[in-house]
Design an enzyme around this catalytic site. Structure first.
Site, short mmCIF file in Angstrom:
data_model
loop_
_atom_site.label_atom_id
_atom_site.label_comp_id
_atom_site.label_asym_id
_atom_site.label_seq_id
_atom_site.Cartn_x
_atom_site.Cartn_y
_atom_site.Cartn_z
N ASN A 8 0.84 -1.19 0.00
CA ASN A 8 0.00 0.00 0.00
C ASN A 8 0.88 1.25 0.00
O ASN A 8 0.62 2.20 -0.73
CB ASN A 8 -0.91 -0.03 1.23
CG ASN A 8 -2.05 0.95 1.16
OD1 ASN A 8 -2.75 1.01 0.17
ND2 ASN A 8 -2.23 1.71 2.22
N ILE A 55 -5.64 5.14 -7.34
CA ILE A 55 -5.61 3.86 -6.63
C ILE A 55 -5.70 4.27 -5.16
O ILE A 55 -4.73 4.74 -4.57
CB ILE A 55 -4.32 3.05 -6.92
CG1 ILE A 55 -4.24 2.70 -8.40
CG2 ILE A 55 -4.29 1.79 -6.05
CD1 ILE A 55 -2.96 1.98 -8.81
N PRO A 56 -6.89 4.16 -4.55
CA PRO A 56 -7.19 4.86 -3.30
C PRO A 56 -6.59 4.27 -2.02
O PRO A 56 -7.30 3.80 -1.13
CB PRO A 56 -8.72 4.84 -3.27
CG PRO A 56 -9.08 3.58 -3.99
CD PRO A 56 -8.04 3.43 -5.08
N CYS A 57 -5.29 4.34 -1.92
CA CYS A 57 -4.61 3.82 -0.74
C CYS A 57 -4.96 4.62 0.52
O CYS A 57 -4.79 4.12 1.64
CB CYS A 57 -3.10 3.79 -0.96
SG CYS A 57 -2.38 5.36 -1.46
N HIS A 58 -5.47 5.83 0.35
CA HIS A 58 -5.87 6.65 1.51
C HIS A 58 -7.06 6.05 2.24
O HIS A 58 -7.33 6.42 3.39
CB HIS A 58 -6.16 8.09 1.07
CG HIS A 58 -7.31 8.21 0.13
ND1 HIS A 58 -7.19 7.97 -1.24
CD2 HIS A 58 -8.62 8.53 0.32
CE1 HIS A 58 -8.35 8.15 -1.82
NE2 HIS A 58 -9.24 8.49 -0.89
#
Length: 163
Positions: A120, A129-132
Site C-alpha cells: 500500500n 488507486i485509493p490507498c488513503h
C-alpha cells in the site's frame, strides 16, 4: 517510450501526474513535501499538460463531486504482489475505509497484513488507486505517503455530508 508529466491543482493541494505514450497513468503524487514523485518531474519526463488532459479532467471531476471513481488506463510499476494489492485497493468504494487486515483478506491472505501495508505504501498512483482509504484495525489513521493530515483531508472529502 516517452514519459510526460503535468501539474494538477486539486482541492487538497498541487499534484503531479505522469503518463506514457499511450496515455496510461504511471504516477500520481501530491506535491506537499511528503510524497516523492519518481517520474512526474522535469528531469525524468517532458512537461506536456495536453497529454494529461484526460487525467486532469477526471481529477477535477472527482473533486467537483461529479465522479466517485476513475476510468483511466493505469500502468503502475510494481511486483506481482503489489499489483494484486493495488487492484484490491480499487475495489474499496468511495466514502468507505478498510483496515489493512480487511485488505489482506480481500487478496486471500489474512496473515499478509504487514506485506499489504508495505505494498500500500509503495502505490505510485495515489488518489486514483485509493490507498488513503486504508486505516488501522481500530479505526485510526496509519501511514500515508502524503502524510496523515492529507489522508484525513481526503477521507473527510469522501465522507457524506450530513444535513
Amino acid at each position: 517510450m516517452g514519459i510526460y508529466f503535468s501539474h494538477i491543482d486539486t482541492l487538497v493541494g498541487m499534484a503531479a501526474a505522469a503518463v506514457d505514450d499511450d496515455g496510461a497513468l504511471l504516477e500520481f503524487t501530491f506535491l506537499n513535501g511528503e510524497m516523492s514523485n519518481h517520474m512526474a518531474c522535469a528531469d525524468k519526463a517532458e512537461h506536456a499538460p495536453q497529454k494529461l488532459r484526460h487525467v486532469t479532467q477526471q481529477v477535477h471531476d472527482f473533486f467537483d463531486r461529479k465522479r466517485t471513481s476513475f476510468n483511466l488506463n493505469m500502468k503502475p510499476k510494481g511486483t506481482p504482489f503489489q499489483q494484486k494489492v493495488w487492484q484490491a485497493l480499487c475495489t474499496i468504494p468511495f466514502g468507505e475505509t478498510w483496515s489493512y487486515q480487511e485488505l489482506a483478506i480481500s487478496i486471500g491472505d489474512a496473515k499478509a497484513t504487514q506485506a499489504v501495508g508495505a505494498a500500500n505504501g509503495k502505490n505510485p498512483i495515489a488518489l486514483i488507486i485509493p490507498c488513503h482509504r486504508v486505516i488501522g484495525k481500530n479505526g485510526t489513521l496509519i501511514g500515508y505517503g502524503g502524510g496523515l493530515p492529507l489522508k484525513q483531508k481526503l477521507l473527510d472529502f469522501e465522507t457524506p455530508l450530513l444535513f
